[in-house]
Scaffold this motif. Sequence first.
Motif, PDB file in Angstrom:
ATOM      1  N   TYR A 184      10.612   3.877  -4.539  1.00 53.63           N
ATOM      2  CA  TYR A 184       9.954   5.161  -4.740  1.00 53.63           C
ATOM      3  C   TYR A 184      10.663   6.317  -4.030  1.00 53.63           C
ATOM      4  O   TYR A 184      10.471   7.466  -4.369  1.00 53.63           O
ATOM      5  CB  TYR A 184       8.500   5.091  -4.266  1.00 53.63           C
ATOM      6  CG  TYR A 184       7.678   4.139  -5.081  1.00 53.63           C
ATOM      7  CD1 TYR A 184       7.084   4.549  -6.260  1.00 53.63           C
ATOM      8  CD2 TYR A 184       7.527   2.814  -4.690  1.00 53.63           C
ATOM      9  CE1 TYR A 184       6.340   3.676  -7.027  1.00 53.63           C
ATOM     10  CE2 TYR A 184       6.779   1.928  -5.447  1.00 53.63           C
ATOM     11  CZ  TYR A 184       6.197   2.370  -6.615  1.00 53.63           C
ATOM     12  OH  TYR A 184       5.462   1.499  -7.374  1.00 53.63           O
ATOM     13  N   GLU A 185      11.457   6.009  -3.022  1.00 52.40           N
ATOM     14  CA  GLU A 185      12.116   7.066  -2.248  1.00 52.40           C
ATOM     15  C   GLU A 185      13.383   7.598  -2.911  1.00 52.40           C
ATOM     16  O   GLU A 185      13.850   8.665  -2.572  1.00 52.40           O
ATOM     17  CB  GLU A 185      12.486   6.562  -0.833  1.00 52.40           C
ATOM     18  CG  GLU A 185      11.299   6.325   0.068  1.00 52.40           C
ATOM     19  CD  GLU A 185      10.649   4.969  -0.169  1.00 52.40           C
ATOM     20  OE1 GLU A 185      11.359   4.028  -0.585  1.00 52.40           O
ATOM     21  OE2 GLU A 185       9.433   4.861   0.029  1.00 52.40           O
ATOM     22  N   SER A 218       0.838  -1.197   0.000  1.00 50.51           N
ATOM     23  CA  SER A 218       0.000   0.000   0.000  1.00 50.51           C
ATOM     24  C   SER A 218       0.870   1.243   0.000  1.00 50.51           C
ATOM     25  O   SER A 218       1.738   1.407   0.858  1.00 50.51           O
ATOM     26  CB  SER A 218      -0.903   0.012   1.230  1.00 50.51           C
ATOM     27  OG  SER A 218      -1.830  -1.037   1.133  1.00 50.51           O
ATOM     28  N   LEU A 219       0.618   2.124  -0.976  1.00 50.70           N
ATOM     29  CA  LEU A 219       1.283   3.420  -1.049  1.00 50.70           C
ATOM     30  C   LEU A 219       0.253   4.471  -0.654  1.00 50.70           C
ATOM     31  O   LEU A 219      -0.890   4.151  -0.338  1.00 50.70           O
ATOM     32  CB  LEU A 219       1.810   3.654  -2.459  1.00 50.70           C
ATOM     33  CG  LEU A 219       2.808   2.602  -2.956  1.00 50.70           C
ATOM     34  CD1 LEU A 219       3.200   2.883  -4.389  1.00 50.70           C
ATOM     35  CD2 LEU A 219       4.041   2.583  -2.073  1.00 50.70           C
ATOM     36  N   SER A 220       0.629   5.743  -0.702  1.00 51.27           N
ATOM     37  CA  SER A 220      -0.279   6.784  -0.222  1.00 51.27           C
ATOM     38  C   SER A 220      -1.576   6.856  -1.010  1.00 51.27           C
ATOM     39  O   SER A 220      -2.631   7.102  -0.438  1.00 51.27           O
ATOM     40  CB  SER A 220       0.421   8.139  -0.241  1.00 51.27           C
ATOM     41  OG  SER A 220       0.770   8.479  -1.563  1.00 51.27           O
ATOM     42  N   LYS A 221      -1.548   6.649  -2.308  1.00 54.53           N
ATOM     43  CA  LYS A 221      -2.778   6.793  -3.085  1.00 54.53           C
ATOM     44  C   LYS A 221      -3.090   5.573  -3.941  1.00 54.53           C
ATOM     45  O   LYS A 221      -3.974   5.632  -4.787  1.00 54.53           O
ATOM     46  CB  LYS A 221      -2.678   8.016  -3.987  1.00 54.53           C
ATOM     47  CG  LYS A 221      -2.607   9.303  -3.204  1.00 54.53           C
ATOM     48  CD  LYS A 221      -2.644  10.493  -4.099  1.00 54.53           C
ATOM     49  CE  LYS A 221      -2.582  11.747  -3.244  1.00 54.53           C
ATOM     50  NZ  LYS A 221      -2.717  12.949  -4.014  1.00 54.53           N
TER      51      LYS A 221
END
Length: 189
Positions: free
Chosen positions: A161-162, A146-149
């Motif tokens: 992603y970072e 799960s990512l933010s959106k």
Amino acid sequence: MGLPRFSRPKGVDGQLSPNLYVANCGPAVGLSFDTIASVFSKFGEVKGVYPADDSGARIIVSYFGESSAQAALKELHGHPCPVLGGRLLHIRYSVVQPPCQVSDFVPVSLVDLELNIPGIHLFHDFVSAKEEEELLAAVDKSTWNSLSKRRVQHYGYEFCYEMPIQTEMLFPGPFLYEEPFYIAIVDTF
């Protein structure tokens, strides 16, 4: 049909509109749309009260006339409203956004030459209906990150992603995971 969507008027700030954006007011702060409508109806006939967003603390009050909105803005903006629990309202004009024009037409290519992409090949019925069901079931059973959106599944290399993207880091080495479930189907081709 759905609720109308509103935005800030373009151009001159303070442009008159029959619609008011009202912050610090709504169901999230214990105020029903009916209560809000009754307070704002003192300035003219209210067409409707709508949520401005998902917060529940910002609403749109829509009048039939601009003069009603102007009177409500002048009287209520920046002042505590005793009928609304003494809340200090922050009000500005708002306008109805035109509806989004979504086309139902999606171009479909049945021949790879129509795609005009060198090296691409289009294989009809590459996956059978049964294989499609198996693939979808396998995706549903796999673990999701799960990512933010959104949520994702990585097959093969994991994208970080970072970190800033650098070409030489896109394919750093062998797969991070076991062979993906879909390889067996693709290998049959």
